[in-house]
Design an enzyme around this catalytic site. Structure first.
Site, PDB file in Angstrom:
ATOM      1  N   ASP A   7       9.995   3.518  -7.384  1.00 56.40           N
ATOM      2  CA  ASP A   7       8.790   3.426  -6.480  1.00 56.40           C
ATOM      3  C   ASP A   7       8.261   2.118  -6.750  1.00 56.40           C
ATOM      4  O   ASP A   7       8.817   1.392  -7.917  1.00 56.40           O
ATOM      5  CB  ASP A   7       7.499   4.300  -6.905  1.00 56.40           C
ATOM      6  CG  ASP A   7       6.365   4.366  -6.375  1.00 56.40           C
ATOM      7  OD1 ASP A   7       6.571   4.131  -4.893  1.00 56.40           O
ATOM      8  OD2 ASP A   7       5.381   4.303  -6.856  1.00 56.40           O
ATOM      9  N   ARG A   8       7.667   1.455  -6.254  1.00 60.78           N
ATOM     10  CA  ARG A   8       7.076   0.009  -6.158  1.00 60.78           C
ATOM     11  C   ARG A   8       5.767  -0.005  -6.876  1.00 60.78           C
ATOM     12  O   ARG A   8       5.596  -0.341  -7.754  1.00 60.78           O
ATOM     13  CB  ARG A   8       7.258  -0.616  -4.627  1.00 60.78           C
ATOM     14  CG  ARG A   8       7.064  -2.055  -4.833  1.00 60.78           C
ATOM     15  CD  ARG A   8       6.724  -2.782  -3.491  1.00 60.78           C
ATOM     16  NE  ARG A   8       5.455  -2.665  -3.278  1.00 60.78           N
ATOM     17  CZ  ARG A   8       4.913  -3.536  -2.374  1.00 60.78           C
ATOM     18  NH1 ARG A   8       5.243  -4.324  -1.585  1.00 60.78           N
ATOM     19  NH2 ARG A   8       3.541  -3.316  -2.129  1.00 60.78           N
ATOM     20  N   ASP A   9       4.564   0.066  -6.250  1.00 57.55           N
ATOM     21  CA  ASP A   9       3.404   0.167  -6.556  1.00 57.55           C
ATOM     22  C   ASP A   9       3.044   1.210  -7.508  1.00 57.55           C
ATOM     23  O   ASP A   9       3.267   2.354  -7.489  1.00 57.55           O
ATOM     24  CB  ASP A   9       2.346   0.339  -5.371  1.00 57.55           C
ATOM     25  CG  ASP A   9       2.382  -0.683  -4.032  1.00 57.55           C
ATOM     26  OD1 ASP A   9       2.980  -1.733  -4.497  1.00 57.55           O
ATOM     27  OD2 ASP A   9       2.272  -0.250  -3.169  1.00 57.55           O
ATOM     28  N   ASP A 127       5.304   7.048 -10.276  1.00 56.32           N
ATOM     29  CA  ASP A 127       4.090   7.238 -10.952  1.00 56.32           C
ATOM     30  C   ASP A 127       3.145   8.437 -10.270  1.00 56.32           C
ATOM     31  O   ASP A 127       2.024   8.686 -10.887  1.00 56.32           O
ATOM     32  CB  ASP A 127       2.969   5.920 -11.054  1.00 56.32           C
ATOM     33  CG  ASP A 127       2.657   5.670  -9.675  1.00 56.32           C
ATOM     34  OD1 ASP A 127       3.252   5.690  -8.903  1.00 56.32           O
ATOM     35  OD2 ASP A 127       1.508   4.839  -9.544  1.00 56.32           O
TER      36      ASP A 127
END
Length: 180
Positions: A7-9, A127
């Site tokens: 995932d990025r953010d 997250d």
């Protein structure tokens, strides 16, 4: 093939409830860029799957998203790595797409890119619960990090087999120790 999907953010860069809307607001988390590069240098293919509903909401343009991803690639390259594939969902929560996590459209595209029937054995690092759920649809291994929304996610029931790590650097340490 050693593939990992991030995932990025909240995993690679700081997350924001107000959305990450510019390159200036795109701030890497400590150790994340080096962790990606370390995995690459050890033979891992790195892909990113990221919900970006800020596009649908008009908070930033496709060009701004591309600039954020170019900055990510530049920083990883400086450390000797490369993100091979970045998939994003540009839709809002009410757009009835198949790619917005927890749905698995982005993960299906990643699997197709690598010519995989499913993602068995592939770590999916997120997250939030929806990151993990999307990967599980294709039999990926769920890895939760405590960065971003991770601590809040820990308060919920996690999918069976979820491994929990402090951050992306700890995931890289684990994978490089366990699978070399």
């Amino acid at each position: 093939m050693k593939l990992i999907i991030l995932d990025r953010d909240g995993v690679i860069n700081e997350d924001s409830d107000a959305y990450v809307k510019s390159v200036a607001e795109w701030i890497p988390l400590p150790g994340a860029i080096k962790a990606i590069a370390r995995l690459c240098r050890a033979g891992w293919s790195v892909a990113v799957a990221t919900n970006q509903s800020g596009l649908a909401r008009g908070y930033f343009s496709p060009a701004t998203l591309e600039a954020m991803h170019a900055e990510l690639q530049r920083l990883v390259a400086e450390q000797g790595g490369h993100i091979e594939l970045i998939e994003h969902c540009p839709h809002g929560p009410d757009d009835a797409c198949d790619c917005r996590k927890p749905l698995a459209g982005m993960f299906r595209r990643i699997a197709a890119h690598y010519q995989l029937a499913d993602l068995s054995g592939v770590p999916v690092v997120g997250d939030s619960l929806r990151d993990l759920q999307a990967g599980l649809t294709l039999n990926a291994e769920p890895y939760l990090v405590k960065t971003g929304k991770g601590l809040h996610t820990l308060e919920k029931p996690l999918p069976p087999g979820t491994q929990v790590f402090t951050d992306l650097a700890a995931v890289a340490d684990h994978l490089l120790d366990a699978r070399q």
